[in-house]
Design a protein around this motif. Sequence first.
Motif, PDB file in Angstrom:
ATOM      1  N   ALA A 258       0.823  -1.213   0.000  1.00 33.35           N
ATOM      2  CA  ALA A 258       0.000   0.000   0.000  1.00 33.35           C
ATOM      3  C   ALA A 258       0.855   1.262   0.000  1.00 33.35           C
ATOM      4  CB  ALA A 258      -0.929  -0.006   1.213  1.00 33.35           C
ATOM      5  N   ALA A 259       2.023   1.197   0.639  1.00 27.24           N
ATOM      6  CA  ALA A 259       2.868   2.383   0.746  1.00 27.24           C
ATOM      7  C   ALA A 259       3.801   2.567  -0.442  1.00 27.24           C
ATOM      8  CB  ALA A 259       3.698   2.309   2.035  1.00 27.24           C
ATOM      9  N   SER A 260       4.172   1.482  -1.098  1.00 29.22           N
ATOM     10  CA  SER A 260       5.232   1.564  -2.110  1.00 29.22           C
ATOM     11  C   SER A 260       4.722   1.696  -3.538  1.00 29.22           C
ATOM     12  CB  SER A 260       6.127   0.319  -2.015  1.00 29.22           C
ATOM     13  OG  SER A 260       5.388  -0.857  -2.292  1.00 29.22           O
ATOM     14  N   LEU A 261       3.442   1.503  -3.747  1.00 30.18           N
ATOM     15  CA  LEU A 261       2.887   1.571  -5.096  1.00 30.18           C
ATOM     16  C   LEU A 261       2.015   2.808  -5.255  1.00 30.18           C
ATOM     17  CD1 LEU A 261       1.902  -2.182  -5.508  1.00 30.18           C
ATOM     18  CD2 LEU A 261       3.743  -0.987  -6.706  1.00 30.18           C
ATOM     19  N   PRO A 262       1.896   3.319  -6.469  1.00 35.44           N
ATOM     20  CA  PRO A 262       1.044   4.497  -6.681  1.00 35.44           C
ATOM     21  C   PRO A 262      -0.417   4.181  -6.425  1.00 35.44           C
ATOM     22  CG  PRO A 262       1.817   3.608  -8.774  1.00 35.44           C
ATOM     23  CD  PRO A 262       2.577   2.887  -7.709  1.00 35.44           C
ATOM     24  N   GLY A 263      -1.144   5.182  -5.970  1.00 38.75           N
ATOM     25  CA  GLY A 263      -2.544   4.969  -5.617  1.00 38.75           C
ATOM     26  C   GLY A 263      -3.386   4.466  -6.759  1.00 38.75           C
ATOM     27  N   GLU A 264      -3.037   4.831  -7.995  1.00 40.57           N
ATOM     28  CA  GLU A 264      -3.854   4.409  -9.143  1.00 40.57           C
ATOM     29  C   GLU A 264      -3.530   3.001  -9.626  1.00 40.57           C
ATOM     30  OE1 GLU A 264      -0.564   7.203 -10.780  1.00 40.57           O
ATOM     31  OE2 GLU A 264      -1.780   6.943  -8.951  1.00 40.57           O
ATOM     32  N   ALA A 265      -2.545   2.350  -9.009  1.00 41.45           N
ATOM     33  CA  ALA A 265      -2.203   0.982  -9.404  1.00 41.45           C
ATOM     34  C   ALA A 265      -3.371   0.048  -9.105  1.00 41.45           C
ATOM     35  CB  ALA A 265      -0.954   0.508  -8.664  1.00 41.45           C
TER      36      ALA A 265
ATOM     37  N   ALA B  32      -5.133   2.936  -3.889  1.00 39.13           N
ATOM     38  CA  ALA B  32      -5.816   4.012  -3.154  1.00 39.13           C
ATOM     39  C   ALA B  32      -7.033   3.478  -2.417  1.00 39.13           C
ATOM     40  CB  ALA B  32      -6.226   5.119  -4.123  1.00 39.13           C
ATOM     41  N   ASP B  33      -7.774   2.577  -3.054  1.00 40.97           N
ATOM     42  CA  ASP B  33      -8.932   1.973  -2.386  1.00 40.97           C
ATOM     43  C   ASP B  33      -8.492   1.217  -1.134  1.00 40.97           C
ATOM     44  OD1 ASP B  33     -10.748   2.858  -4.327  1.00 40.97           O
ATOM     45  OD2 ASP B  33     -10.380   1.088  -5.583  1.00 40.97           O
ATOM     46  N   GLU B  34      -7.414   0.465  -1.251  1.00 42.93           N
ATOM     47  CA  GLU B  34      -6.968  -0.336  -0.104  1.00 42.93           C
ATOM     48  C   GLU B  34      -6.413   0.533   1.009  1.00 42.93           C
ATOM     49  OE1 GLU B  34      -8.031  -3.366   0.028  1.00 42.93           O
ATOM     50  OE2 GLU B  34      -8.821  -2.843  -1.943  1.00 42.93           O
ATOM     51  N   ARG B  35      -5.815   1.633   0.660  1.00 37.18           N
ATOM     52  CA  ARG B  35      -5.377   2.559   1.706  1.00 37.18           C
ATOM     53  C   ARG B  35      -6.565   3.067   2.512  1.00 37.18           C
ATOM     54  NH1 ARG B  35      -1.510   6.125  -2.304  1.00 37.18           N
ATOM     55  NH2 ARG B  35       0.268   4.643  -2.408  1.00 37.18           N
ATOM     56  N   ALA B  36      -7.725   3.132   1.869  1.00 34.90           N
ATOM     57  CA  ALA B  36      -8.905   3.698   2.523  1.00 34.90           C
ATOM     58  C   ALA B  36      -9.779   2.650   3.213  1.00 34.90           C
ATOM     59  CB  ALA B  36      -9.755   4.450   1.492  1.00 34.90           C
TER      60      ALA B  36
END
Length: 451
Positions: free
Chosen positions: A168-175, A201-205
Amino acid sequence: MLNVEVIATEELGDRSYLAHDGVVAIVVDPQRDIDRIEALLAERGLTLALVVETHIHNDYVTGGHQLAARTGARYVVNADDPVTFDRTAVRAGDELTAGNMTVRVVATPGHTFTHLAYVISAGDPSTAPAVFTGGSLLYGSVGRTDLVDPAHTDELTRAQYHSARHLAASLPGEAAVYPTHGFGSFCSAGPAVGGPSGTIADERARNDAVLEADEDTFVTRLVAGLTAYPAYYAHMAPANLAGPGPIDLSPLPTLQPRELAERIAAGEWVVDLRDRTAYAAEHLTGSIGIGLGPQFATWLGWVIPWNTPLTLIGENTEQVADAQRQLVRIGIDRPEGRATGTIDALADGRPTRSYPAATFDDLRSGRDEDRVIVDVRRDDEHAVAHIRGALHIPLPELADRLGELPVRQLWVHCQSAYRASIGASLLDRAGFDVVLIADEFPHAQELGLTE
């Protein structure tokens, strides 16, 4: 441009993926029945370059070994997995190419010790990649961490926490995120709040492992939520480490009524694929009813003694063929035979059996002293709510605990009647007087039967 096509195996709650650049393809975590993938490759006019495994699977037999052998693609497996076949061995940080696609290998231990994720990009470097996360970062949750060795569950859960957060931290949110598990598979764990798709980004949220800042809290919650998983899982990793052979989905030998009777008398499993209502109304004495549907292979594989000879009874040959396809995915490769037609014809003059189907309304209106209620749900389901006075024996344990059952009429229930129908058939096979509660458990709660 990277194109990703989903090959869903809804019966097991898993997905395989076909990623391609329009010319060359990569397949991720293929199921055993690879004809579906081969047909898609042919339809798209693609050349398969890589078959990649995120991990040595515990819930199904992989088709990766055979798919690579049949197509000449490289078979990509973690270098630390003790497989007995040749493969392209990879480790974290390695990069592979296929067409204009680049595949970066990321270590994501947790679901297994050697679990990997694959970050695939193609064409324009400014375009976000896709990450194939296997049993690591799922939609809203993570893969379960107790399948390798219960003694290492805490260690693997902590690794899973860090793996999910690293992705979640190392990849861009749109991946885009493409997990293998998380669609009903028993390999999932945690609160699956995601939908059918998602991005980093979804998983971060929404992902529990990402949102929970305290590792100990996450570990405690995930481990507490782990439930029972199918017994056949014990046979999947050994099969996958050995390199599974090809499957044979050709029609099974047709068995005559005398042969069916002989197999039943010998203690073999003759499984009736018809729905629970038809089975309850009339079935061959000594047969077992497991209705063909999305849960068929999971529950047959969970309750059958492994390597027991198996015969299938279906309404037609198509039904049997569907059952065969589901079964090869969990390593039940070739049933002994098949029989189709009416039960009267298959009985050929031999006595048949039946038992009544009822509802929770019928249970409420009946006389308590004449019956015993048998709850075949999981322990965690029973702990949440159960019918007062019910005898609780989870379905996978039922055949081994028949001695605990009284010689009285047994009313069998579960959550939605599917497991109850299997349990009722096992009890009927053992000679008990059975009533199938063909009803959903929330109705019992509405009627005030539970505590």
